[in-house]
Each structure stands twice: as C-alpha cells, then as structure tokens.
Design an enzyme around this catalytic site. Structure first.
Site, mmCIF file in Angstrom:
data_model
loop_
_atom_site.group_PDB
_atom_site.id
_atom_site.type_symbol
_atom_site.label_atom_id
_atom_site.label_comp_id
_atom_site.label_asym_id
_atom_site.label_seq_id
_atom_site.Cartn_x
_atom_site.Cartn_y
_atom_site.Cartn_z
ATOM 1 C CB THR A 181 -0.944 0.008 1.217
ATOM 2 O OG1 THR A 181 -1.836 -1.105 1.122
ATOM 3 C CG2 THR A 181 -1.751 1.292 1.273
ATOM 4 C CB SER B 183 -7.368 -2.384 -4.765
ATOM 5 O OG SER B 183 -6.725 -2.895 -3.612
ATOM 6 C CB THR B 184 -2.504 -1.650 -2.769
ATOM 7 O OG1 THR B 184 -2.449 -0.261 -2.432
ATOM 8 C CG2 THR B 184 -1.116 -2.257 -2.643
ATOM 9 C CG ASN B 185 -5.183 -5.771 -2.328
ATOM 10 O OD1 ASN B 185 -4.188 -5.267 -1.811
ATOM 11 N ND2 ASN B 185 -6.281 -6.041 -1.638
ATOM 12 C CB THR C 49 31.449 -39.723 -16.010
ATOM 13 O OG1 THR C 49 32.223 -40.925 -16.035
ATOM 14 C CG2 THR C 49 31.025 -39.359 -17.433
ATOM 15 C CB SER D 158 47.894 -15.570 -1.987
ATOM 16 O OG SER D 158 48.305 -15.786 -0.653
ATOM 17 C CB SER D 159 47.684 -11.334 1.636
ATOM 18 O OG SER D 159 47.302 -12.360 2.539
ATOM 19 C CE LYS E 76 46.129 -20.068 -3.903
ATOM 20 N NZ LYS E 76 44.843 -19.342 -3.932
#
Length: 477
Positions: A115, A154-156, A201, A332-333, A338
């Site tokens: 609404t 209506s809002t509906n 697979t 990577s830190s 990497k």
C-alpha cells in the site's frame, strides 16, 4: 560565539511546508516534495533496508505504465475526464522517461502488502500532474491521489501488476546479456573445435571429446535456460488489473479491466491479458514462483559451469590445468605467484544468492492468507534483486573471464595419450571382460592402452586407426 550562532540560526529561512491530511490526521510535508502524507508516514515507519523504490528504475517505470494504462482505460469507459487524462499522461510519461525518480522513496521492505509503494506513486504522479497543469502541489481538488490516480484500482491489483511489468521489462535486458554470454561460449567452442581431450564422469576419465564440444555444451545449457526465462513471461503477462480489493471488481467500471489489459499490452509491447479469474489471480502467486524458479534454474546452471571452469583451470602444476582463465589480480597476501579464479568464484556467490532468494519467494508465496498475499513486497525484493545481480555479473563474467580463456593443448594431448578411457571403444570388438583386463593392466603398469594392444597384438594398425582414433571417438569426424 554562542550568541552569534543563535542569531545566525534565527536568520535562516524556515523550511516551507504544506499541510496534508489522511485517516490519522494532519501532517506537514516539505513544500518541494512531490510525495504526500501517506508516503511521509511510510518513511517514518519503514526505515529498514535503505533501499527505496527508486533503486529499481524499471520498477518505477512499470508503476507509471500501470497508472497510465489505468487512466486511459478509465477514460475509455467514460469515468475519467479527458482533461485529467491529459495531465496524468504527461506525469506518467515524465516518470517513464526517468524524471522524478528521486521522489519514490518508500523502503522496499514494508507492511501493508504494498500500500505504501502504491500511494507513493499515486501522490507523486498527482503532484507532477498538478504542477505541469500550472497548479500547486497538494491542490488535490483538481487531481487527487486516490480518486484519480487510484481510480478503479486497489493496491491489490495495481501493485502486483507493476511488479510483473517491471520483471518483464528487466527480463528483456537480462536475457539479452545471457544470450551474449551463451554466444561467447559458442565462440570458444568453435575456437577449440579440433582439440581432443578426455571427458570425465564423476571426476574420473571417461571417453574422448573435444574441448570445443565441452564449451558448446556450456553454451547450449545457457541457451536452454534463456528459452525457459522467456517462456515464463506468459505467466507474468497474465494480470489482475480490475480485480480491485479481492477480485470482485468493486469500484471498477464495467469494461475497465479488459481495456486496461489492452492498454498495458500496447504500452509495453508484451502480450498482456486479463486473468480469467480475478479472484484467483489476486490470491495466487504462481507467476512470481515460476519466474523466480526459472531464475534459480539459470543460476544453478551458471554455478555448475563456473565450478567446471575452476576445476578445468586448476593447477598450474598439480591440477587439471586444461585451460587458462584470465589473470585478473594477485591471488594471495602470503603466497607469491598465486592467481585465483575470481570471476567464476564471484559468479558462484551471485548464484547462491539467487537460489536463496527463490527460497524467500517460495516461503512468501505459501504464506498468503485467503484472498490476498501480504508478503508480495518481499517477493518483489527477492526477484528484482536476483534479476539485478545477474544482469550485473553476466557481462563482467563474459568480458573478464570467458572471452579470455585459452587452452593448454599439450596438457590435453598428454591426458589423451595416458588415459585408459579410450578402452571403452574396444568393447564391441574384444568384449567387456577383455577390455577390463586391459584397463587394469594399464593402470598397474603405467603403460598406455595403445601400447598394450600393440604388445599383445590384439589389433592391427588399421583396426587401431579405425577404432581408437581419438578424433573419431568424439563424433566430430
């Protein structure tokens, strides 16, 4: 110093306001605001996510489309005067063109089954129409948010219809980006067409294929998901405008519902139709559930493909390493050299969120009560968020990942030579038991299948060439 500050404050012009009233009484509204009293109350009550309606431009545009279609339909049935329609049309068109979006401020999370969102639209459009007609904001004697912008509604019915239109508008954009991604996979499929590799697979060597076939398969999976997303539009195109409160059409003029659907179809270019049962349509959330499920299916496919790419690119020395993903940033830190598969990873994150949003839609849809579902706002939030996230990630994934993938042909050739998977092709000639013995011996000895066949003189060179040519085994030769 304090005295100077106080004097300065006293000299500041007071904020100009206008007085509006509703069921709960009077309220002062910023004179420059296009929204009105019910929006102001919603802004006080629903300070929740910080995500306003205007965060989704297609949603705002969709609401304006719905109000425009309703005004035209009401005029066609003789209820709205043409001069009011002209003013409302200008207001709706301005919003559809992207103007005034900063006035749609109600939080996406809200009670009342939408609404507040509907009234935000009604008030803003009414005040834009008034201003464009040379009148003052709040002069609702001329154009009124309820009586005119919400006429026969209506809002509906207006709210879910606006959501559906918004999803339709954004689905066009989403499927366009999805199609571009699928084409990128197919392009790689053509590029890798002659590169033979081992298929797998359950993570184990299976039978030969080409890298091109693998990437075309990725593209075809996406093609199928795109087709499903487009097919689900038929559910979004069935709308309940004219249902008003619960579907009985109370306050709507006879003929209005059909004309409103026709106007919506004309404005959007989509085959929008009136639901055959407006009471059922007002209660049911089928369209949202089905479309959200299609987004979930799309996300699952994207996630599976992303995980496949991460696996195929694993390495570089101790993994599969059949393909290279573009190196976008250090990974990577602490570990030098990497580089991580960041784009497939972020794609997975988005897909997980979309899958979670579908659960939200499912919970909200089954929690409705009798003739109305009060939880449509959270359904709208979940689906629009999923659309928006996918729309953003798809071009990034395509440009920063798929377009730059390269193949490690030496690795592909090495695996084909070493694999026991090609023994499957010998079943029709040597039988399952004999080929099983060959596979076992190859694994134990470390020898290749072809090497053992030649040692044991099980086949002539012509037979080997015919039966075990890896390219022929892929079905591409």
């Amino acid at each position: 110093m304090l005295l100077i500050v106080l004097l300065f404050i006293q000299q500041l012009p007071a904020q100009q306001t206008r007085t509006e009233k509703d069921l709960l009484g009077e309220k002062q509204i910023d004179a420059n605001a296009y929204y009105g009293v019910q929006t102001a109350r919603a802004l006080e009550n629903f300070t929740i996510s910080g995500v306003p309606t205007s965060f989704y431009p297609d949603y705002v545009k969709a609401f304006a489309i719905v109000k425009l279609a309703a005004a035209r339909a009401n005029t066609e049935v003789g209820r709205m005067k043409p001069e009011k329609l002209a003013a409302i049309e200008k207001a709706c068109q301005a919003v559809m063109d992207g103007k005034y979006h900063d006035q749609f401020l109600v939080d996406m999370y809200q009670g009342g089954a939408g609404t507040s969102a509907n009234m935000n639209v009604n008030e803003v459009l009414a005040n834009i129409a008034l201003e464009l007609s040379g009148k003052q904001k709040g002069d609702y004697h001329s154009i009124e948010p309820h009586d005119d912008l919400n006429m026969g509604q209506s809002t509906n019915d207006a709210y879910p219809t606006a959501i559906k239109v918004a999803l339709l508008l954004h689905n066009d954009k989403l499927t366009k980006e999805a199609d571009a991604l699928a084409k990128a996979f197919h392009k790689k499929g053509d590029e890798f067409k002659g590169m033979v590799k081992m298929g797998r697979t359950e993570g184990q060597d299976a039978v030969p294929m080409t890298l091109g076939q693998e990437f075309h398969a990725f593209g075809n999976q996406l093609d199928a998901e795109i087709a499903t997303l487009r097919k689900t539009e038929m559910y979004l195109c069935e709308q309940n405008m004219g249902a008003t409160a619960i579907g009985t059409g109370i306050t709507a003029t006879p003929g209005y519902a059909d004309k409103c659907a026709a106007e919506l179809a004309k404005i959007t270019g989509k085959p929008i139709v009136k639901s055959a049962d407006l009471i059922a349509a007002t209660s049911s959330q089928q369209a949202f559930v089905i479309y959200s499920s299609a987004l979930k299916s799309f996300a699952i496919t994207l996630s599976k493909i992303s995980s496949d790419l991460i696996f195929l690119a694993s390495g570089p020395r101790t993994g599969i390493f059949e393909i290279n993903l573009p190196a976008l940033q250090p990974g990577s830190s602490i570990m030098p050299g990497k580089v991580n598969p960041v784009m497939p990873e972020v794609m997975n994150e988005i897909c997980f969120k979309v899958i979670g949003n579908d659960v939200t839609v499912s919970m909200a849809a089954h929690s409705g009560l009798l003739q109305l579902n009060a939880y449509e706002p959270v359904e709208a939030i979940a689906i629009m968020e999923s659309q928006g996230l996918l729309f953003k990630i798809l071009p990034l994934f395509r440009k920063n990942c798929i377009d730059g993938i390269t193949a490690n042909k030496n690795i592909l050739d090495k695996y084909i030579t070493q694999s026991v998977g090609i023994v499957t092709a010998l079943n029709p000639v040597l039988g399952y038991d004999k080929t099983t013995e060959l596979a076992k011996e190859a694994l134990q000895s470390g020898k290749g299948i072809l090497e053992l066949i030649r040692e044991k003189k099980l086949l002539t060179e012509d037979q080997i060439k015919k039966l075990l040519d890896p390219a022929a085994l892929t079905g591409e030769k």
